[in-house]
Design a protein around this motif. Sequence first.
Motif, PDB file in Angstrom:
ATOM      1  N   CYS A  14      44.752  37.251  46.420  1.00  0.00           N
ATOM      2  CA  CYS A  14      43.834  37.186  47.558  1.00  0.00           C
ATOM      3  C   CYS A  14      44.573  36.575  48.746  1.00  0.00           C
ATOM      4  O   CYS A  14      44.434  35.378  49.030  1.00  0.00           O
ATOM      5  N   PRO A  15      45.387  37.363  49.458  1.00  0.00           N
ATOM      6  CA  PRO A  15      46.198  36.823  50.557  1.00  0.00           C
ATOM      7  C   PRO A  15      45.373  36.191  51.669  1.00  0.00           C
ATOM      8  O   PRO A  15      45.841  35.285  52.359  1.00  0.00           O
ATOM      9  N   GLU A  16      44.135  36.623  51.831  1.00  0.00           N
ATOM     10  CA  GLU A  16      43.277  36.076  52.883  1.00  0.00           C
ATOM     11  C   GLU A  16      42.925  34.611  52.616  1.00  0.00           C
ATOM     12  O   GLU A  16      42.557  33.863  53.520  1.00  0.00           O
ATOM     13  N   LEU A  17      43.084  34.195  51.355  1.00  0.00           N
ATOM     14  CA  LEU A  17      42.710  32.834  50.978  1.00  0.00           C
ATOM     15  C   LEU A  17      43.561  31.781  51.697  1.00  0.00           C
ATOM     16  O   LEU A  17      43.062  30.699  52.020  1.00  0.00           O
ATOM     17  N   ARG A  18      44.810  32.076  51.960  1.00  0.00           N
ATOM     18  CA  ARG A  18      45.657  31.097  52.656  1.00  0.00           C
ATOM     19  C   ARG A  18      45.161  30.848  54.080  1.00  0.00           C
ATOM     20  O   ARG A  18      45.106  29.709  54.534  1.00  0.00           O
ATOM     21  N   ARG A  19      44.775  31.893  54.766  1.00  0.00           N
ATOM     22  CA  ARG A  19      44.261  31.725  56.130  1.00  0.00           C
ATOM     23  C   ARG A  19      42.977  30.891  56.119  1.00  0.00           C
ATOM     24  O   ARG A  19      42.798  29.988  56.948  1.00  0.00           O
ATOM     25  N   ILE A  20      42.108  31.189  55.156  1.00  0.00           N
ATOM     26  CA  ILE A  20      40.845  30.455  55.062  1.00  0.00           C
ATOM     27  C   ILE A  20      41.116  28.986  54.726  1.00  0.00           C
ATOM     28  O   ILE A  20      40.492  28.071  55.282  1.00  0.00           O
ATOM     29  N   THR A  21      42.065  28.761  53.808  1.00  0.00           N
ATOM     30  CA  THR A  21      42.407  27.392  53.413  1.00  0.00           C
ATOM     31  C   THR A  21      42.970  26.606  54.594  1.00  0.00           C
ATOM     32  O   THR A  21      42.612  25.446  54.822  1.00  0.00           O
ATOM     33  N   GLU A  22      43.867  27.224  55.345  1.00  0.00           N
ATOM     34  CA  GLU A  22      44.449  26.542  56.508  1.00  0.00           C
ATOM     35  C   GLU A  22      43.377  26.199  57.538  1.00  0.00           C
ATOM     36  O   GLU A  22      43.388  25.122  58.139  1.00  0.00           O
ATOM     37  N   LYS A  23      42.420  27.102  57.720  1.00  0.00           N
ATOM     38  CA  LYS A  23      41.357  26.866  58.689  1.00  0.00           C
ATOM     39  C   LYS A  23      40.395  25.774  58.218  1.00  0.00           C
ATOM     40  O   LYS A  23      39.865  25.002  59.023  1.00  0.00           O
ATOM     41  N   GLY A  24      40.181  25.715  56.891  1.00  0.00           N
ATOM     42  CA  GLY A  24      39.218  24.745  56.357  1.00  0.00           C
ATOM     43  C   GLY A  24      39.831  23.423  55.954  1.00  0.00           C
ATOM     44  O   GLY A  24      39.113  22.502  55.550  1.00  0.00           O
TER      45      GLY A  24
ATOM     46  N   LEU B 250      35.632  38.776  46.500  1.00  0.00           N
ATOM     47  CA  LEU B 250      34.940  39.999  46.080  1.00  0.00           C
ATOM     48  C   LEU B 250      35.717  41.252  46.458  1.00  0.00           C
ATOM     49  O   LEU B 250      35.630  42.279  45.784  1.00  0.00           O
ATOM     50  N   ALA B 251      36.485  41.148  47.542  1.00  0.00           N
ATOM     51  CA  ALA B 251      37.243  42.308  48.015  1.00  0.00           C
ATOM     52  C   ALA B 251      38.534  42.530  47.236  1.00  0.00           C
ATOM     53  O   ALA B 251      39.160  43.588  47.378  1.00  0.00           O
ATOM     54  N   CYS B 252      38.930  41.556  46.407  1.00  0.00           N
ATOM     55  CA  CYS B 252      40.172  41.689  45.639  1.00  0.00           C
ATOM     56  C   CYS B 252      40.034  42.792  44.595  1.00  0.00           C
ATOM     57  O   CYS B 252      39.172  42.710  43.715  1.00  0.00           O
ATOM     58  N   GLU B 253      40.867  43.792  44.685  1.00  0.00           N
ATOM     59  CA  GLU B 253      40.821  44.889  43.716  1.00  0.00           C
ATOM     60  C   GLU B 253      41.619  44.562  42.460  1.00  0.00           C
ATOM     61  O   GLU B 253      41.324  45.091  41.383  1.00  0.00           O
ATOM     62  N   ARG B 254      42.622  43.692  42.577  1.00  0.00           N
ATOM     63  CA  ARG B 254      43.448  43.349  41.419  1.00  0.00           C
ATOM     64  C   ARG B 254      42.807  42.188  40.668  1.00  0.00           C
ATOM     65  O   ARG B 254      43.219  41.048  40.756  1.00  0.00           O
ATOM     66  N   ARG B 255      41.755  42.516  39.949  1.00  0.00           N
ATOM     67  CA  ARG B 255      41.048  41.521  39.162  1.00  0.00           C
ATOM     68  C   ARG B 255      41.137  41.887  37.687  1.00  0.00           C
ATOM     69  O   ARG B 255      41.412  43.040  37.333  1.00  0.00           O
ATOM     70  N   ILE B 256      40.897  40.918  36.823  1.00  0.00           N
ATOM     71  CA  ILE B 256      40.942  41.148  35.380  1.00  0.00           C
ATOM     72  C   ILE B 256      39.517  41.116  34.842  1.00  0.00           C
ATOM     73  O   ILE B 256      38.744  40.209  35.180  1.00  0.00           O
ATOM     74  N   GLN B 257      39.178  42.078  34.005  1.00  0.00           N
ATOM     75  CA  GLN B 257      37.844  42.140  33.406  1.00  0.00           C
ATOM     76  C   GLN B 257      37.957  42.106  31.887  1.00  0.00           C
ATOM     77  O   GLN B 257      38.773  42.816  31.307  1.00  0.00           O
ATOM     78  N   ALA B 258      37.117  41.273  31.267  1.00  0.00           N
ATOM     79  CA  ALA B 258      37.102  41.158  29.813  1.00  0.00           C
ATOM     80  C   ALA B 258      35.665  41.284  29.323  1.00  0.00           C
ATOM     81  O   ALA B 258      34.784  40.584  29.825  1.00  0.00           O
ATOM     82  N   PRO B 259      35.386  42.159  28.361  1.00  0.00           N
ATOM     83  CA  PRO B 259      34.025  42.294  27.839  1.00  0.00           C
ATOM     84  C   PRO B 259      33.511  40.963  27.281  1.00  0.00           C
ATOM     85  O   PRO B 259      34.251  40.220  26.633  1.00  0.00           O
ATOM     86  N   GLN B 260      32.237  40.655  27.536  1.00  0.00           N
ATOM     87  CA  GLN B 260      31.650  39.399  27.065  1.00  0.00           C
ATOM     88  C   GLN B 260      31.121  39.574  25.632  1.00  0.00           C
ATOM     89  O   GLN B 260      29.924  39.560  25.390  1.00  0.00           O
ATOM     90  N   THR B 261      32.047  39.748  24.711  1.00  0.00           N
ATOM     91  CA  THR B 261      31.696  39.936  23.308  1.00  0.00           C
ATOM     92  C   THR B 261      31.521  38.588  22.620  1.00  0.00           C
ATOM     93  O   THR B 261      31.873  37.539  23.156  1.00  0.00           O
ATOM     94  N   LEU B 262      30.980  38.633  21.410  1.00  0.00           N
ATOM     95  CA  LEU B 262      30.784  37.409  20.629  1.00  0.00           C
ATOM     96  C   LEU B 262      32.079  36.993  19.938  1.00  0.00           C
ATOM     97  O   LEU B 262      32.899  37.840  19.565  1.00  0.00           O
ATOM     98  N   PHE B 263      32.230  35.679  19.768  1.00  0.00           N
ATOM     99  CA  PHE B 263      33.318  35.099  18.970  1.00  0.00           C
ATOM    100  C   PHE B 263      34.711  35.512  19.475  1.00  0.00           C
ATOM    101  O   PHE B 263      35.628  35.724  18.701  1.00  0.00           O
ATOM    102  N   ARG B 264      34.829  35.633  20.776  1.00  0.00           N
ATOM    103  CA  ARG B 264      36.122  35.910  21.401  1.00  0.00           C
ATOM    104  C   ARG B 264      36.339  34.883  22.512  1.00  0.00           C
ATOM    105  O   ARG B 264      35.523  34.780  23.424  1.00  0.00           O
ATOM    106  N   ALA B 265      37.402  34.102  22.413  1.00  0.00           N
ATOM    107  CA  ALA B 265      37.697  33.077  23.412  1.00  0.00           C
ATOM    108  C   ALA B 265      38.335  33.720  24.639  1.00  0.00           C
ATOM    109  O   ALA B 265      39.254  34.527  24.518  1.00  0.00           O
ATOM    110  N   GLN B 266      37.805  33.361  25.799  1.00  0.00           N
ATOM    111  CA  GLN B 266      38.418  33.731  27.073  1.00  0.00           C
ATOM    112  C   GLN B 266      39.061  32.460  27.621  1.00  0.00           C
ATOM    113  O   GLN B 266      38.357  31.504  27.960  1.00  0.00           O
TER     114      GLN B 266
END
Length: 312
Positions: free
Chosen positions: A179-189, A257-273
Amino acid sequence: MKSPALASIPQSIVQECLTHLKAHCVTNLSSIPHDRLELLLRSRVETFLSDQTNCLRQLSSDGDGLISVDLCVPENLPGAEQIILSASLFQLVNSCLFESTLESKSKLPFTIYKSSADNRTAMKNAGIKFYSPDEKLGFHNDVIARRNGFHIPKYVSLMNLFVGYKDPGNFIYVHKRECPELRRITEKGSGKKFKFRPTPVVYQSQLDAPLEPEAFTEVTAFWETSDGEIYAFSNGELMGKDEEGSQLLADMQSALLACERRIQAPQTLFRAQIFRNDLGFHSRDIFKDQFVFEGATRLFLRAVSKEAVVVP
Protein backbone atom coordinates in the motif's frame (compact mmCIF):
# COMPACT_ATOMS: atom_id res chain seq x y z
CA MET A 1 -5.51 -11.93 -4.66
CA LYS A 2 -3.40 -14.85 -3.52
CA SER A 3 -3.61 -17.68 -1.02
CA PRO A 4 -1.30 -17.97 1.99
CA ALA A 5 1.35 -20.66 2.39
CA LEU A 6 -0.36 -23.71 3.90
CA ALA A 7 1.11 -26.42 6.12
CA SER A 8 -0.71 -29.46 7.55
CA ILE A 9 0.32 -30.97 10.88
CA PRO A 10 1.42 -34.64 10.44
CA GLN A 11 -1.11 -37.18 11.67
CA SER A 12 1.52 -38.83 13.88
CA ILE A 13 1.80 -35.62 15.93
CA VAL A 14 -1.97 -35.18 16.05
CA GLN A 15 -2.52 -38.74 17.29
CA GLU A 16 0.23 -38.56 19.91
CA CYS A 17 -1.22 -35.30 21.23
CA LEU A 18 -4.70 -36.84 21.41
CA THR A 19 -3.36 -39.92 23.20
CA HIS A 20 -1.61 -37.75 25.79
CA LEU A 21 -4.77 -35.69 26.40
CA LYS A 22 -6.87 -38.83 26.91
CA ALA A 23 -4.27 -40.40 29.20
CA HIS A 24 -4.44 -37.31 31.44
CA CYS A 25 -8.26 -37.15 31.29
CA VAL A 26 -8.32 -33.58 29.97
CA THR A 27 -11.95 -32.46 29.74
CA ASN A 28 -11.73 -28.65 29.31
CA LEU A 29 -9.46 -25.97 27.88
CA SER A 30 -8.27 -24.82 31.31
CA SER A 31 -6.81 -28.23 32.16
CA ILE A 32 -4.75 -28.72 28.98
CA PRO A 33 -1.17 -29.51 30.12
CA HIS A 34 0.53 -27.13 27.69
CA ASP A 35 3.95 -27.40 29.37
CA ARG A 36 3.94 -31.20 29.16
CA LEU A 37 2.76 -31.21 25.57
CA GLU A 38 5.49 -28.76 24.59
CA LEU A 39 8.15 -30.92 26.24
CA LEU A 40 6.77 -33.96 24.47
CA LEU A 41 5.99 -32.60 21.00
CA ARG A 42 7.29 -29.09 20.37
CA SER A 43 10.64 -30.17 18.95
CA ARG A 44 8.84 -32.33 16.38
CA VAL A 45 6.46 -29.50 15.49
CA GLU A 46 9.45 -27.13 15.18
CA THR A 47 11.20 -29.61 12.87
CA PHE A 48 8.06 -29.94 10.77
CA LEU A 49 7.65 -26.16 10.49
CA SER A 50 11.34 -25.78 9.66
CA ASP A 51 10.92 -28.24 6.82
CA GLN A 52 8.03 -26.15 5.53
CA THR A 53 10.53 -23.48 4.50
CA ASN A 54 8.03 -21.48 2.48
CA CYS A 55 5.78 -21.05 5.54
CA LEU A 56 8.56 -19.76 7.78
CA ARG A 57 9.86 -17.46 5.06
CA GLN A 58 6.43 -15.89 4.72
CA LEU A 59 6.56 -14.78 8.37
CA SER A 60 9.94 -13.09 7.97
CA SER A 61 10.18 -9.34 7.38
CA ASP A 62 10.50 -10.00 3.63
CA GLY A 63 7.62 -12.50 3.40
CA ASP A 64 3.92 -12.18 2.66
CA GLY A 65 3.13 -11.90 6.38
CA LEU A 66 0.44 -14.63 6.68
CA ILE A 67 0.48 -18.43 6.83
CA SER A 68 -2.19 -21.05 7.44
CA VAL A 69 -1.57 -24.20 9.47
CA ASP A 70 -4.16 -26.95 9.20
CA LEU A 71 -4.31 -28.73 12.57
CA CYS A 72 -5.82 -31.86 10.96
CA VAL A 73 -8.30 -32.56 13.78
CA PRO A 74 -10.11 -35.88 13.09
CA GLU A 75 -13.71 -35.35 11.98
CA ASN A 76 -14.97 -38.43 13.86
CA LEU A 77 -14.11 -37.05 17.31
CA PRO A 78 -16.91 -35.74 19.57
CA GLY A 79 -17.19 -31.94 19.47
CA ALA A 80 -15.69 -31.32 22.91
CA GLU A 81 -12.67 -33.52 22.11
CA GLN A 82 -12.18 -31.70 18.81
CA ILE A 83 -12.06 -28.35 20.61
CA ILE A 84 -9.61 -29.55 23.28
CA LEU A 85 -7.32 -31.21 20.73
CA SER A 86 -7.37 -28.23 18.37
CA ALA A 87 -6.59 -25.79 21.22
CA SER A 88 -3.67 -27.98 22.28
CA LEU A 89 -2.26 -28.12 18.76
CA PHE A 90 -2.92 -24.40 18.29
CA GLN A 91 -0.69 -23.56 21.26
CA LEU A 92 1.95 -26.08 20.18
CA VAL A 93 2.27 -24.37 16.80
CA ASN A 94 2.23 -20.89 18.32
CA SER A 95 4.92 -21.81 20.86
CA CYS A 96 7.28 -22.64 18.00
CA LEU A 97 6.90 -19.15 16.55
CA PHE A 98 6.45 -16.78 19.48
CA GLU A 99 5.94 -16.50 23.23
CA SER A 100 2.26 -15.87 23.90
CA THR A 101 0.87 -13.18 26.16
CA LEU A 102 -1.12 -14.88 28.95
CA GLU A 103 -4.78 -13.91 29.12
CA SER A 104 -5.25 -11.76 32.22
CA LYS A 105 -8.19 -13.63 33.75
CA SER A 106 -7.74 -17.27 32.72
CA LYS A 107 -3.91 -17.23 32.49
CA LEU A 108 -4.22 -19.28 29.31
CA PRO A 109 -1.84 -18.62 26.38
CA PHE A 110 -4.82 -17.58 24.26
CA THR A 111 -8.15 -15.79 24.62
CA ILE A 112 -11.46 -17.53 23.93
CA TYR A 113 -13.92 -15.33 22.09
CA LYS A 114 -17.63 -16.04 21.89
CA SER A 115 -20.20 -14.31 19.72
CA SER A 116 -23.84 -14.71 20.74
CA ALA A 117 -27.10 -12.79 20.86
CA ASP A 118 -26.56 -12.24 24.60
CA ASN A 119 -23.18 -10.52 24.48
CA ARG A 120 -24.14 -8.52 21.40
CA THR A 121 -27.22 -7.14 23.18
CA ALA A 122 -25.34 -6.46 26.42
CA MET A 123 -22.63 -4.48 24.65
CA LYS A 124 -25.10 -2.55 22.47
CA ASN A 125 -27.10 -1.57 25.55
CA ALA A 126 -23.92 -0.31 27.20
CA GLY A 127 -22.94 1.75 24.16
CA ILE A 128 -19.95 -0.49 23.44
CA LYS A 129 -19.05 -1.30 19.84
CA PHE A 130 -19.41 -5.04 19.23
CA TYR A 131 -18.20 -6.67 16.06
CA SER A 132 -20.51 -9.61 15.44
CA PRO A 133 -19.79 -12.18 12.70
CA ASP A 134 -22.40 -10.64 10.39
CA GLU A 135 -20.78 -7.19 10.47
CA LYS A 136 -18.16 -6.04 7.98
CA LEU A 137 -14.80 -5.28 9.59
CA GLY A 138 -12.51 -2.58 8.27
CA PHE A 139 -8.81 -3.26 7.99
CA HIS A 140 -7.10 -3.05 11.37
CA ASN A 141 -4.18 -4.33 13.41
CA ASP A 142 -4.71 -6.00 16.78
CA VAL A 143 -3.70 -4.24 19.98
CA ILE A 144 -3.02 -5.20 23.58
CA ALA A 145 -3.09 -2.93 26.63
CA ARG A 146 -0.23 -2.92 29.09
CA ARG A 147 0.65 -0.72 32.03
CA ASN A 148 2.69 1.64 29.88
CA GLY A 149 0.03 1.98 27.17
CA PHE A 150 -1.08 0.20 24.01
CA HIS A 151 1.08 -2.17 21.98
CA ILE A 152 0.83 -3.78 18.53
CA PRO A 153 1.83 -7.46 18.92
CA LYS A 154 4.36 -8.70 16.40
CA TYR A 155 2.48 -11.97 15.86
CA VAL A 156 -1.22 -12.83 16.07
CA SER A 157 -2.70 -16.29 15.62
CA LEU A 158 -6.42 -17.01 15.15
CA MET A 159 -8.40 -20.24 14.95
CA ASN A 160 -12.13 -20.91 14.58
CA LEU A 161 -13.57 -23.55 16.91
CA PHE A 162 -17.18 -23.17 15.78
CA VAL A 163 -18.95 -21.10 13.14
CA GLY A 164 -22.76 -21.03 13.04
CA TYR A 165 -22.83 -19.75 9.45
CA LYS A 166 -22.79 -21.77 6.23
CA ASP A 167 -20.75 -19.12 4.41
CA PRO A 168 -18.09 -17.50 6.65
CA GLY A 169 -16.13 -16.18 3.69
CA ASN A 170 -12.43 -15.30 3.89
CA PHE A 171 -9.87 -13.88 6.26
CA ILE A 172 -7.99 -11.08 4.46
CA TYR A 173 -4.50 -9.67 5.04
CA VAL A 174 -2.73 -6.71 3.41
CA HIS A 175 1.00 -6.15 3.94
CA LYS A 176 1.77 -2.46 4.42
CA ARG A 177 4.44 -2.53 1.69
CA GLU A 178 1.66 -3.33 -0.81
CA CYS A 179 0.00 0.00 0.00
CA PRO A 180 2.36 2.76 -1.22
CA GLU A 181 -0.19 5.45 -0.36
CA LEU A 182 0.26 4.57 3.31
CA ARG A 183 3.60 6.39 3.55
CA ARG A 184 2.08 9.67 2.39
CA ILE A 185 -0.79 9.29 4.85
CA THR A 186 1.63 8.41 7.67
CA GLU A 187 3.84 11.43 6.95
CA LYS A 188 0.80 13.71 6.93
CA GLY A 189 -0.59 12.24 10.16
CA SER A 190 2.70 12.05 12.04
CA GLY A 191 2.47 13.81 15.42
CA LYS A 192 -1.34 14.13 15.38
CA LYS A 193 -3.38 12.74 18.28
CA PHE A 194 -6.53 10.65 17.89
CA LYS A 195 -9.30 9.47 20.23
CA PHE A 196 -9.31 5.73 20.90
CA ARG A 197 -10.92 3.04 22.99
CA PRO A 198 -10.48 -0.68 22.35
CA THR A 199 -13.29 -3.17 21.92
CA PRO A 200 -13.22 -5.07 25.23
CA VAL A 201 -13.34 -8.79 25.87
CA VAL A 202 -16.65 -9.53 27.57
CA TYR A 203 -16.70 -12.67 29.71
CA GLN A 204 -19.87 -14.70 30.05
CA SER A 205 -19.83 -14.02 33.81
CA GLN A 206 -20.05 -10.27 33.12
CA LEU A 207 -23.24 -10.42 31.08
CA ASP A 208 -25.52 -10.33 34.14
CA ALA A 209 -23.82 -7.21 35.52
CA PRO A 210 -24.06 -3.67 34.08
CA LEU A 211 -21.38 -3.03 31.47
CA GLU A 212 -19.57 0.28 31.24
CA PRO A 213 -17.67 1.41 28.14
CA GLU A 214 -14.04 2.36 28.62
CA ALA A 215 -13.10 6.01 28.49
CA PHE A 216 -11.51 7.33 25.33
CA THR A 217 -7.79 8.00 25.50
CA GLU A 218 -5.38 9.82 23.19
CA VAL A 219 -3.06 7.85 20.91
CA THR A 220 -0.74 8.46 18.00
CA ALA A 221 -2.11 6.70 14.92
CA PHE A 222 0.75 7.38 12.49
CA TRP A 223 4.49 7.45 13.11
CA GLU A 224 7.87 6.66 11.57
CA THR A 225 10.86 5.15 13.38
CA SER A 226 14.42 6.42 13.13
CA ASP A 227 15.25 3.67 10.61
CA GLY A 228 12.42 4.70 8.28
CA GLU A 229 9.85 2.05 9.27
CA ILE A 230 6.31 3.43 9.10
CA TYR A 231 3.45 2.38 11.36
CA ALA A 232 -0.26 3.07 11.17
CA PHE A 233 -2.45 2.14 14.11
CA SER A 234 -6.06 1.10 13.45
CA ASN A 235 -8.17 -0.70 16.03
CA GLY A 236 -11.43 -0.52 17.98
CA GLU A 237 -13.09 2.88 18.05
CA LEU A 238 -10.51 5.24 16.58
CA MET A 239 -11.60 8.77 15.72
CA GLY A 240 -10.00 11.97 14.59
CA LYS A 241 -10.02 14.92 16.96
CA ASP A 242 -10.66 17.24 14.04
CA GLU A 243 -11.77 17.07 10.42
CA GLU A 244 -8.22 16.51 9.15
CA GLY A 245 -7.69 13.57 11.52
CA SER A 246 -10.99 11.97 10.51
CA GLN A 247 -10.07 12.36 6.84
CA LEU A 248 -6.67 10.71 7.38
CA LEU A 249 -8.33 7.67 8.95
CA ALA A 250 -10.80 7.49 6.07
CA ASP A 251 -7.93 7.81 3.58
CA MET A 252 -6.08 4.95 5.27
CA GLN A 253 -9.09 2.62 5.01
CA SER A 254 -9.67 3.62 1.38
CA ALA A 255 -6.01 2.99 0.53
CA LEU A 256 -6.06 -0.45 2.16
CA LEU A 257 -9.33 -1.40 0.46
CA ALA A 258 -7.84 -0.38 -2.88
CA CYS A 259 -4.86 -2.75 -2.49
CA GLU A 260 -5.22 -5.52 -5.04
CA ARG A 261 -2.25 -7.53 -3.74
CA ARG A 262 -3.98 -8.98 -0.73
CA ILE A 263 -3.97 -12.49 0.73
CA GLN A 264 -7.22 -14.38 1.30
CA ALA A 265 -7.63 -17.49 3.45
CA PRO A 266 -10.91 -19.42 3.88
CA GLN A 267 -12.29 -19.16 7.43
CA THR A 268 -12.41 -22.91 8.01
CA LEU A 269 -12.51 -24.70 11.35
CA PHE A 270 -9.39 -25.88 13.20
CA ARG A 271 -6.97 -24.02 10.94
CA ALA A 272 -4.60 -21.46 12.49
CA GLN A 273 -4.11 -18.20 10.63
CA ILE A 274 -0.78 -16.77 11.83
CA PHE A 275 0.30 -13.35 10.67
CA ARG A 276 2.71 -10.47 11.22
CA ASN A 277 0.41 -8.02 12.91
CA ASP A 278 3.17 -5.39 13.03
CA LEU A 279 3.66 -5.43 9.26
CA GLY A 280 0.11 -5.43 7.96
CA PHE A 281 -3.62 -5.12 8.43
CA HIS A 282 -6.36 -7.72 8.47
CA SER A 283 -10.08 -7.92 7.90
CA ARG A 284 -12.69 -10.56 7.13
CA ASP A 285 -15.78 -11.06 5.04
CA ILE A 286 -19.26 -10.81 6.51
CA PHE A 287 -20.47 -14.21 7.76
CA LYS A 288 -23.54 -15.26 5.74
CA ASP A 289 -26.29 -17.91 5.85
CA GLN A 290 -26.61 -18.19 9.63
CA PHE A 291 -27.98 -21.53 10.81
CA VAL A 292 -27.50 -21.20 14.59
CA PHE A 293 -29.62 -18.56 16.31
CA GLU A 294 -29.41 -19.47 20.00
CA GLY A 295 -26.31 -19.67 22.18
CA ALA A 296 -22.89 -19.27 20.58
CA THR A 297 -22.85 -18.29 16.93
CA ARG A 298 -19.06 -18.28 16.74
CA LEU A 299 -16.19 -19.47 18.95
CA PHE A 300 -12.57 -18.73 18.19
CA LEU A 301 -9.17 -18.54 19.84
CA ARG A 302 -6.70 -15.67 19.54
CA ALA A 303 -3.09 -15.71 20.68
CA VAL A 304 -0.80 -12.67 20.60
CA SER A 305 2.96 -12.47 21.06
CA LYS A 306 4.66 -10.80 24.00
CA GLU A 307 6.96 -9.15 21.48
CA ALA A 308 5.21 -5.98 20.39
CA VAL A 309 5.58 -2.44 19.04
CA VAL A 310 4.74 0.36 21.47
CA VAL A 311 2.11 2.82 20.25
CA PRO A 312 3.62 6.27 21.00
